[in-house]
Design a protein around this motif. Structure first.
Motif, PDB file in Angstrom:
ATOM      1  N   HIS A  25       0.678  -1.141  -0.056  1.00  0.00           N
ATOM      2  CA  HIS A  25       0.049   0.072   0.141  1.00  0.00           C
ATOM      3  C   HIS A  25       0.699   1.500  -0.014  1.00  0.00           C
ATOM      4  O   HIS A  25       0.488   2.295  -0.648  1.00  0.00           O
ATOM      5  N   PHE A  78      -6.082   9.480  -2.900  1.00  0.00           N
ATOM      6  CA  PHE A  78      -5.904   8.217  -2.826  1.00  0.00           C
ATOM      7  C   PHE A  78      -4.678   7.747  -2.516  1.00  0.00           C
ATOM      8  O   PHE A  78      -4.231   6.824  -1.632  1.00  0.00           O
ATOM      9  N   ASN A 132      -3.758   5.460   0.768  1.00  0.00           N
ATOM     10  CA  ASN A 132      -2.751   4.521   1.009  1.00  0.00           C
ATOM     11  C   ASN A 132      -1.666   4.341   2.145  1.00  0.00           C
ATOM     12  O   ASN A 132      -1.431   3.531   2.506  1.00  0.00           O
ATOM     13  N   ASN A 151      -6.285  -3.432  -4.715  1.00  0.00           N
ATOM     14  CA  ASN A 151      -5.497  -1.928  -4.369  1.00  0.00           C
ATOM     15  C   ASN A 151      -4.725  -1.728  -5.552  1.00  0.00           C
ATOM     16  O   ASN A 151      -4.862  -0.573  -6.132  1.00  0.00           O
ATOM     17  N   SER A 158      -6.896  -1.073  -8.702  1.00  0.00           N
ATOM     18  CA  SER A 158      -7.388   0.225  -8.765  1.00  0.00           C
ATOM     19  C   SER A 158      -6.454   0.983  -9.082  1.00  0.00           C
ATOM     20  O   SER A 158      -6.794   2.056  -9.848  1.00  0.00           O
ATOM     21  N   SER A 187     -11.596   3.909  -8.897  1.00  0.00           N
ATOM     22  CA  SER A 187     -11.929   4.802  -7.772  1.00  0.00           C
ATOM     23  C   SER A 187     -12.953   4.011  -7.078  1.00  0.00           C
ATOM     24  O   SER A 187     -12.949   4.092  -5.848  1.00  0.00           O
ATOM     25  N   THR A 198     -11.233   1.354  -4.832  1.00  0.00           N
ATOM     26  CA  THR A 198     -10.734   2.016  -3.832  1.00  0.00           C
ATOM     27  C   THR A 198     -11.527   2.156  -2.745  1.00  0.00           C
ATOM     28  O   THR A 198     -11.223   1.986  -1.477  1.00  0.00           O
ATOM     29  N   ASN A 230     -12.586  -0.861  -0.874  1.00  0.00           N
ATOM     30  CA  ASN A 230     -11.362  -1.679  -0.386  1.00  0.00           C
ATOM     31  C   ASN A 230     -11.016  -0.838   1.118  1.00  0.00           C
ATOM     32  O   ASN A 230     -10.807  -1.535   2.130  1.00  0.00           O
ATOM     33  N   CYS A 258     -15.361   7.602   1.562  1.00  0.00           N
ATOM     34  CA  CYS A 258     -15.636   6.396   1.023  1.00  0.00           C
ATOM     35  C   CYS A 258     -17.026   5.807   0.691  1.00  0.00           C
ATOM     36  O   CYS A 258     -17.510   5.332  -0.452  1.00  0.00           O
TER      37      CYS A 258
END
Length: 657
Positions: free
Chosen positions: A57, A120, A124, A142, A145, A201, A204, A207, A236
């Motif tokens: 990540h 993003f 992450n 991830n 994405s 997106s 994400t 996730n 999100c």
């Protein structure tokens, strides 16, 4: 034969504009230089193993941020070209069509390919570290994405030199974006570029919701989460409800263009206003998607550099969740003039005013956090403080726009342009700049140079007001958006010239930031503490940059700002409980499938852009094969043995102590 090739090339490549020719040459030189460097230093294997196939990540976050900085450069150049064109009356710097293309790509790039990846990237890098997790819930997803975002952005940007850029505005209203009025491939690039990156997106958003709900460290209840993590969670929630609307809307628009359906044309019962409703049902929540995480960043920075707890933690959480819900009930204020009637306009006027209440609550939270605090004026804190008056002005002008009768005067004018730049630059860009400065040491292990950072700060901030304050007046004087030139006798010249000077001052601020990064890399003054800001949350409890596995043992959380509380206890002589013994750490393996699958989606999109089914269909088959390969892949994880963890910890802690 030769004539056929020439005809194809003249349609395929964008020709005839010296600015674009210069860009084509620059891109070709840059690509050759990159290929040469990778080959000369034999870095192809390193690039594949460490970056293209990574599911870490932190590395994915860094790649998002690099992309966003490049897109900030591209979108910023577009903005300066527009400002040059408008600096004087009757300027002939850009043709009308080229100007339309530039304001279209500027809007799309800044919102979707600059602000979103920067957001993003910080998700992450920060969220798993803040909640005490070793990675996100779905590392493979991830990576997928990111690469969907990347290849979607490339597909959109390639229209600059191949086929021609879209020119129907950043939201592509039909009928202008329909086949009749936009027969070229530019709108197809728009649809497929945004569509592919938008799916990334959405993934994400899913996730990070799962990550936050399921992977928090032991003891970290929801009401003990750091405020940035709360802001990511709120953002999100909006993503998973808003982005499907965008996906469907763009799909219907493509069907209108590709198969001749009539969802958004008046022929055969279609309705262009339906498109405008749908696109704003995504578009207005999108503003809150990008601004809520900035609120979280400001909350972290205000508490850290005031050396106080965040004032009104629960009210802040309530405000963010309220905004994520209310954001879906305000979209029609973007077109009060469509003639929906007094009742509809009144409803959306009231909801728009109402959403200002939780937004205003947070401003008081930050002010009271700083009140009687021991404030340190570091670069992140300066961006935070500069944000408050900027965002208050943006919010108040937003309330003015929410008054339906008044909006008939402001609609489509430069007053609106000034307002949303006040919110999106003053709120989003300033917030993410503050976040970058704040978490940069955690990403790379060294701080950015403060002196150059303050030069960048002042150029950005002074330039911002010089650029956008005149635009409020221009809007009230009747200057409408998207006009590429104006007559001398309109009297708009002086204010436009001032606005252009402000735009270039912000450009100088960006140059200072690039210089600051390059200078800091060269000096490489390492942070040996892991906690250079005397931080409050878990990410500052581990070395910088964070190890591959983040935490050697998962932390036991007891309070909000747990790391700060533990430090306070240590100062009082209260020893922390002994750490549990090390165990092998379960980690995901790298995979090349996300990169390959997303590249195939690029070819799917490119094929449909040009109507080349011979390219699109095989690429779609390739996407299906990638899914099958992943489905039957069983060797997808591994364990880091205790001996390696001990060795890595000894090295990292040795550097940190």
């Amino acid at each position: 034969m030769l004539d056929s090739i020439k005809d194809f090339a003249s349609e395929f490549f964008v020709t005839g504009d010296p600015l674009i020719l210069g860009a084509q040459v620059s891109i070709a030189i840059a690509m050759v230089a990159i290929l040469f460097v990778l080959s000369y230093f034999k870095k192809w294997g390193w690039l594949w193993r460490e970056w293209l196939t990574t599911v870490d990540h932190k590395k994915i976050g860094i790649m998002y941020i690099i992309c966003s900085i490049l897109m900030l450069f591209r979108g910023g150049v577009d903005a300066l070209l527009m400002r040059l064109q408008l600096a004087m009356p009757e300027m002939q710097f850009l043709e009308a069509e080229h100007y339309n293309q530039i304001f279209t790509t500027h809007g799309v790039i800044m919102i979707l390919f600059m602000a979103m990846p920067l957001m993003f990237g910080l998700f992450n890098i920060v969220v798993p570290l803040q909640i005490g997790a070793r990675d996100v819930a779905y590392p493979f997803l991830n990576a997928l994405s990111f690469w969907l975002f990347f290849w979607g952005a490339m597909l959109f940007n390639v229209s600059f030199v191949i086929g021609g850029s879209p020119d129907a505005g950043w939201l592509a209203y039909p009928p202008l974006s329909g086949l009749t009025h936009s027969p070229g491939v530019g709108q197809n690039f728009y649809i497929w570029g945004i569509q592919i990156s938008g799916i990334g997106s959405l993934a994400t958003g899913i996730n990070f919701i799962v990550t936050i709900l399921k992977m928090r460290a032991p003891g970290m209840t929801l009401m003990k989460m750091p405020m940035f993590t709360w802001s990511v969670f709120s953002s999100c929630i909006i993503i998973i409800f808003a982005f499907p609307i965008l996906t469907v809307t763009l799909a219907l628009l493509f069907l209108d263009r590709f198969l001749g359906t009539h969802f958004f044309t008046l022929d055969a019962g279609g309705n262009p206003m339906m498109y405008i409703n749908l696109i704003w049902m995504w578009g207005h929540p999108e503003v809150y998607i990008v601004v809520l995480p900035a609120f979280g960043i400001f909350s972290e920075i205000a508490a850290t550099f005031s050396k106080k707890k965040l004032f009104g933690y629960k009210s802040m959480v309530f405000a963010m969740i309220s905004i994520s819900v209310f954001s879906f009930f305000t979209w029609a204020h973007h077109f009060f003039t469509m003639g929906s009637g007094a009742d509809v306009n009144a409803f959306f006027a009231v909801t728009t005013m109402a959403i200002a209440i939780p937004t205003g609550v947070k401003v008081f939270n930050w002010l009271f956090t700083m009140f009687r605090g021991r404030i340190t004026f570091t670069t992140p804190m300066m961006w935070m403080i500069a944000f408050i008056p900027c965002f208050v002005i943006g919010g108040m002008t937003g309330v003015l726009l929410s008054v339906a009768p008044a909006d008939f005067q402001f609609h489509n004018s430069y007053f609106l342009i000034a307002h949303f730049h006040q919110v999106l630059i003053g709120g989003v860009a300033f917030g993410y700049f503050a976040g970058l400065y704040y978490w940069w040491p955690k990403m790379f292990g060294f701080k950015l140079n403060e002196h150059l950072g303050k030069w960048a700060f002042w150029f950005w901030n002074i330039g911002f007001y010089v650029c956008f304050m005149p635009q409020y007046v221009l809007g009230l004087d009747g200057m409408t958006r998207r006009m590429y030139t104006y007559d001398f006798d309109m009297g708009w010249g002086p204010l436009n010239l001032v606005s252009t000077i402000g735009g270039f001052m912000m450009g100088i601020g960006f140059i200072f930031q690039v210089w600051q990064i390059a200078y800091s890399i060269k000096k490489n003054q390492k942070d040996v503490t892991g906690d250079p800001w005397n931080g409050r949350t878990l990410e500052w409890s581990i070395p910088s940059p964070a190890p591959l596995y983040n935490f050697a043992t998962l932390p036991q959380v007891e309070a909000v700002d747990d790391w700060w509380e533990k430090k306070q206890k240590r100062e009082q002589g209260i020893a922390p409980p002994p750490a549990p013994p090390l165990e092998p750490i379960h980690m995901p393996k790298n995979s090349g499938i996300p990169f390959i699958k997303s590249l195939l989606w690029f070819f799917v999109g490119f094929g449909f852009v040009w109507g080349w089914l011979w390219m699109a269909i095989p690429a779609l088959i390739g996407v299906g094969i990638c899914m099958l390969v992943r489905q039957f892949s069983y060797d997808t994880d591994y364990y880091i043995p205790v001996s390696e963890v001990q060795k890595a910890e000894a090295q990292a802690r040795g550097a940190a102590l």
